[in-house]
Design a protein around this motif. Structure first.
Motif, PDB file in Angstrom:
ATOM      1  N   TYR A  40       0.989  -1.007  -0.007  1.00 45.46           N
ATOM      2  CA  TYR A  40       0.069   0.015  -0.010  1.00 45.46           C
ATOM      3  C   TYR A  40       0.989   1.349  -0.051  1.00 45.46           C
ATOM      4  CZ  TYR A  40      -3.523  -3.573   1.059  1.00 45.46           C
ATOM      5  OH  TYR A  40      -4.303  -4.629   1.067  1.00 45.46           O
ATOM      6  N   LEU A  41       0.435   2.056  -0.594  1.00 40.23           N
ATOM      7  CA  LEU A  41       1.385   3.170  -0.997  1.00 40.23           C
ATOM      8  C   LEU A  41       0.514   4.725  -0.931  1.00 40.23           C
ATOM      9  CD1 LEU A  41       2.220   1.363  -3.765  1.00 40.23           C
ATOM     10  CD2 LEU A  41       4.351   2.503  -3.315  1.00 40.23           C
ATOM     11  N   ASN A  42       1.154   5.483  -0.655  1.00 46.06           N
ATOM     12  CA  ASN A  42       0.693   7.133  -0.627  1.00 46.06           C
ATOM     13  C   ASN A  42       0.448   7.749  -2.044  1.00 46.06           C
ATOM     14  OD1 ASN A  42       2.982   8.180  -0.688  1.00 46.06           O
ATOM     15  ND2 ASN A  42       3.116   8.768   1.136  1.00 46.06           N
ATOM     16  N   MET A  81       0.283  -1.888  -5.161  1.00 42.31           N
ATOM     17  CA  MET A  81       1.097  -3.036  -6.024  1.00 42.31           C
ATOM     18  C   MET A  81       0.860  -4.127  -5.542  1.00 42.31           C
ATOM     19  SD  MET A  81       4.956  -1.576  -6.641  1.00 42.31           S
ATOM     20  CE  MET A  81       5.134  -2.473  -7.863  1.00 42.31           C
ATOM     21  N   VAL A  82       0.365  -5.157  -6.292  1.00 41.81           N
ATOM     22  CA  VAL A  82       0.045  -6.653  -5.907  1.00 41.81           C
ATOM     23  C   VAL A  82       1.049  -7.552  -6.471  1.00 41.81           C
ATOM     24  CG1 VAL A  82      -1.444  -6.992  -7.802  1.00 41.81           C
ATOM     25  CG2 VAL A  82      -1.730  -8.420  -5.874  1.00 41.81           C
ATOM     26  N   LEU A 104      -9.264  -6.129 -10.603  1.00 43.89           N
ATOM     27  CA  LEU A 104      -8.920  -5.580  -9.157  1.00 43.89           C
ATOM     28  C   LEU A 104      -8.657  -4.020  -9.940  1.00 43.89           C
ATOM     29  CD1 LEU A 104      -7.491  -4.918  -6.297  1.00 43.89           C
ATOM     30  CD2 LEU A 104      -5.336  -5.873  -7.319  1.00 43.89           C
ATOM     31  N   ASN A 105      -8.187  -4.116 -11.128  1.00 40.56           N
ATOM     32  CA  ASN A 105      -7.757  -2.214 -11.421  1.00 40.56           C
ATOM     33  C   ASN A 105      -9.217  -1.678 -11.657  1.00 40.56           C
ATOM     34  OD1 ASN A 105      -6.048  -0.379 -12.770  1.00 40.56           O
ATOM     35  ND2 ASN A 105      -6.637  -1.246 -14.776  1.00 40.56           N
ATOM     36  N   GLU A 106     -10.264  -2.514 -12.191  1.00 40.98           N
ATOM     37  CA  GLU A 106     -11.568  -1.859 -12.147  1.00 40.98           C
ATOM     38  C   GLU A 106     -12.070  -1.593 -10.909  1.00 40.98           C
ATOM     39  OE1 GLU A 106     -13.848  -5.025 -14.201  1.00 40.98           O
ATOM     40  OE2 GLU A 106     -13.131  -4.377 -15.974  1.00 40.98           O
ATOM     41  N   LEU A 115      -3.927   0.885  -9.336  1.00 42.08           N
ATOM     42  CA  LEU A 115      -3.299  -0.361  -9.286  1.00 42.08           C
ATOM     43  C   LEU A 115      -1.903   0.064 -10.117  1.00 42.08           C
ATOM     44  CD1 LEU A 115      -2.664  -3.281  -8.662  1.00 42.08           C
ATOM     45  CD2 LEU A 115      -4.025  -3.629 -10.667  1.00 42.08           C
ATOM     46  N   LEU A 116      -0.875   0.330  -9.310  1.00 40.71           N
ATOM     47  CA  LEU A 116       0.304   0.568 -10.100  1.00 40.71           C
ATOM     48  C   LEU A 116       0.803  -0.534 -10.742  1.00 40.71           C
ATOM     49  CD1 LEU A 116       2.315   2.530  -7.183  1.00 40.71           C
ATOM     50  CD2 LEU A 116       1.105   3.435  -9.344  1.00 40.71           C
TER      51      LEU A 116
END
Length: 137
Positions: A40-42, A81-82, A104-106, A115-116
């Motif tokens: 998880y990112l800001n 990021m997954v 997931l992107n949707e 979703l990077l």
């Protein structure tokens, strides 16, 4: 979800993401058990924390998109990021991997999270497959 002793870094490329993710996978199990890890990112792509989402067998792991998104909202993530590993050493995504990534992107888009990347790792070498680098995101 873990914040604590987690290495806080800015991720600017798939290579940096893969390097960090490789540290989070259990090196004793990466060649034997498929696992899914979420970072998880800001908004500045600096890491907030991570979650070992699931662990499965040698060929699959159960993934619940709702759980990923609830955790992202709970920790205030703007980006995620997954990653998962392929114990077989195969770095190419399966049709199931592609379908999950699309869903997931949707879901991310619907709630304002980006979703990077989805990175596939192998325990056999230091290679990786990046959905972002291949234009699949």
């Amino acid at each position: 979800y873990k914040r604590g002793e987690f290495e806080k870094v800015k991720i600017s490329s798939s290579q940096e993401g893969a390097d960090l993710l490789r540290k989070l996978f259990n090196e004793d199990r990466i060649e034997y058990t498929e696992e899914v890890i979420i970072i998880y990112l800001n908004q500045g792509n600096k890491t907030i924390g991570w979650q070992k989402h699931s662990s499965g067998g040698m060929v699959s792991s159960v993934i619940d998109i709702r759980t990923i998104l609830v955790t992202a909202l709970g920790c205030g993530a703007m980006n995620i990021m997954v990653s998962h590993n392929h114990p077989s050493g195969q770095l190419y995504p399966s049709d199931s991997d592609k379908g999950f990534t699309k869903r997931l992107n949707e879901g991310c888009s619907a709630i304002g999270i980006k979703l990077l990347d989805h990175i596939i790792l192998s325990g056999c070498d230091n290679g990786y497959y990046s959905f972002s680098d291949k234009g699949l995101l």
